[in-house]
Design an enzyme around this catalytic site. Structure first.
Site, PDB file in Angstrom:
ATOM      1  N   SER A 147       0.890  -1.213  -0.009  1.00 20.40           N
ATOM      2  CA  SER A 147      -0.019  -0.215   0.068  1.00 20.40           C
ATOM      3  C   SER A 147       0.878   1.274   0.103  1.00 20.40           C
ATOM      4  O   SER A 147       2.138   1.307   0.563  1.00 20.40           O
ATOM      5  CB  SER A 147      -0.893  -0.045   1.168  1.00 20.40           C
ATOM      6  OG  SER A 147      -1.871  -1.128   1.148  1.00 20.40           O
TER       7      SER A 147
HETATM    8  N1  SAH Z   1      -0.716  -4.693   4.319  1.00 21.73           N
HETATM    9  C1  SAH Z   1      -0.060  -5.222   2.931  1.00 21.73           C
HETATM   10  C2  SAH Z   1      -1.072  -4.725   1.700  1.00 21.73           C
HETATM   11  C3  SAH Z   1      -1.243  -5.743   0.928  1.00 21.73           C
HETATM   12  S1  SAH Z   1      -2.474  -5.697  -0.561  1.00 21.73           S
HETATM   13  C4  SAH Z   1       1.291  -4.490   2.651  1.00 21.73           C
HETATM   14  O1  SAH Z   1       1.508  -3.565   3.551  1.00 21.73           O
HETATM   15  O2  SAH Z   1       2.031  -4.838   1.933  1.00 21.73           O
HETATM   16  C5  SAH Z   1      -3.751  -6.478   0.215  1.00 21.73           C
HETATM   17  C6  SAH Z   1      -3.247  -8.084   0.494  1.00 21.73           C
HETATM   18  O3  SAH Z   1      -4.423  -8.633   1.234  1.00 21.73           O
HETATM   19  C7  SAH Z   1      -2.684  -8.911  -0.541  1.00 21.73           C
HETATM   20  O4  SAH Z   1      -1.562  -9.434  -0.204  1.00 21.73           O
HETATM   21  C8  SAH Z   1      -3.788 -10.039  -0.895  1.00 21.73           C
HETATM   22  O5  SAH Z   1      -3.206 -11.035  -1.336  1.00 21.73           O
HETATM   23  C9  SAH Z   1      -4.566  -9.973   0.402  1.00 21.73           C
HETATM   24  N2  SAH Z   1      -5.886 -10.577   0.571  1.00 21.73           N
HETATM   25  C10 SAH Z   1      -6.899 -10.658  -0.394  1.00 21.73           C
HETATM   26  N3  SAH Z   1      -8.040 -11.030  -0.037  1.00 21.73           N
HETATM   27  C11 SAH Z   1      -7.626 -11.691   1.187  1.00 21.73           C
HETATM   28  C12 SAH Z   1      -8.414 -12.438   2.012  1.00 21.73           C
HETATM   29  N4  SAH Z   1      -9.633 -12.767   1.740  1.00 21.73           N
HETATM   30  N5  SAH Z   1      -7.902 -12.808   3.059  1.00 21.73           N
HETATM   31  C13 SAH Z   1      -6.721 -12.405   3.556  1.00 21.73           C
HETATM   32  N6  SAH Z   1      -5.854 -11.739   2.763  1.00 21.73           N
HETATM   33  C14 SAH Z   1      -6.275 -11.357   1.769  1.00 21.73           C
END
Ligand code: SAH
Length: 204
Positions: free
Chosen positions: A55
């Site tokens: 993000s």
């Molecule tokens: N907090 C992360 C943001 C990653 S983007 C960072 O700081 O890098 C969002 C993430 O949510 C992705 O890695 C994606 O694979 C995950 N995601 C998507 N759907 C999900 C679900 N149902 N349960 C858990 N994680 C999920």
């Protein structure tokens, strides 16, 4: 470069000192693939593999500020991704439980935490839509993927006084804060629009 990034976030309205301190401290470049290292301290999102992104720093800071983390708070994070948001929560001395839906990222980031000495309470391969009943209730829950709707289990897993920060929407998401006022009452506040990768449903 990290100090500069923190200044950019202050200009954009972030004022929680401890959150800014986390941004100034955490080496965000180590959470990116090396080809993107040059970009690590711009206020931008970047690819981290498996079609996911780390993000934008502003978004991380904004969500963390809304969560109002206190030391020893038990925080559930949905969407471990690169682990950067997890590291911010750990910097605030939270006990962090983090769930990732993509096996590849889960494995990679879990190893990375070990290598870096970051110690979430649990790093879990699972589905954020169901939360983590075994460790509930939580002081705070942060969802870092775009949720098409607010999953009921997440509301149910909040302590009284607990906070859920969740971007809700399909093409665009409204940053939404729920504060649990009692067993059945939740206060809801909305904070403008953001763009996240989708929170995956029905993934095997
Ligand atoms: N907090 C992360 C943001 C990653 S983007 C960072 O700081 O890098 C969002 C993430 O949510 C992705 O890695 C994606 O694979 C995950 N995601 C998507 N759907 C999900 C679900 N149902 N349960 C858990 N994680 C999920």
């Amino acid at each position: 470069m990290r100090n500069k990034l923190a200044e950019i976030l202050v200009d954009k309205g972030i004022d929680a000192t401890k959150v800014l301190d986390a941004i100034k401290t955490i080496p965000r470049h180590l959470f990116l693939d090396s080809s993107f290292e040059d970009h690590a301290y711009q206020d931008k999102a970047f690819p981290i593999g498996a079609e996911q992104t780390i993000s934008q720093p502003f978004t991380v800071a904004f969500q963390t500020q809304l969560l109002e983390v206190k030391p020893n708070d038990e925080i559930l994070e949905i969407g471990t991704g690169s682990g950067y948001q997890t590291a911010v929560l750990l910097h605030l001395k939270a006990k962090v439980f983090t769930i990732e839906r993509q096996q590849e990222l889960f494995k990679k980031t879990k190893l990375f935490f070990t290598k870096m000495g970051y110690r979430p309470k649990k790093t879990i391969f699972g589905d954020g839509y169901i939360g983590l009943a075994s460790e509930a209730p939580f002081d705070g829950i942060i969802v870092t993927a775009g949720a098409p709707y607010v999953p009921n289990p997440l509301l149910a897993q909040l302590k009284i006084g607990g906070r859920l920060v969740i971007p809700v929407g399909i093409d665009e998401q409204i940053m939404t804060l729920f504060i649990r006022k009692s067993e059945k009452e939740f206060e809801k506040k909305e904070f403008g629009s953001f763009r996240f990768v989708p929170m995956l449903e029905d993934k095997n």
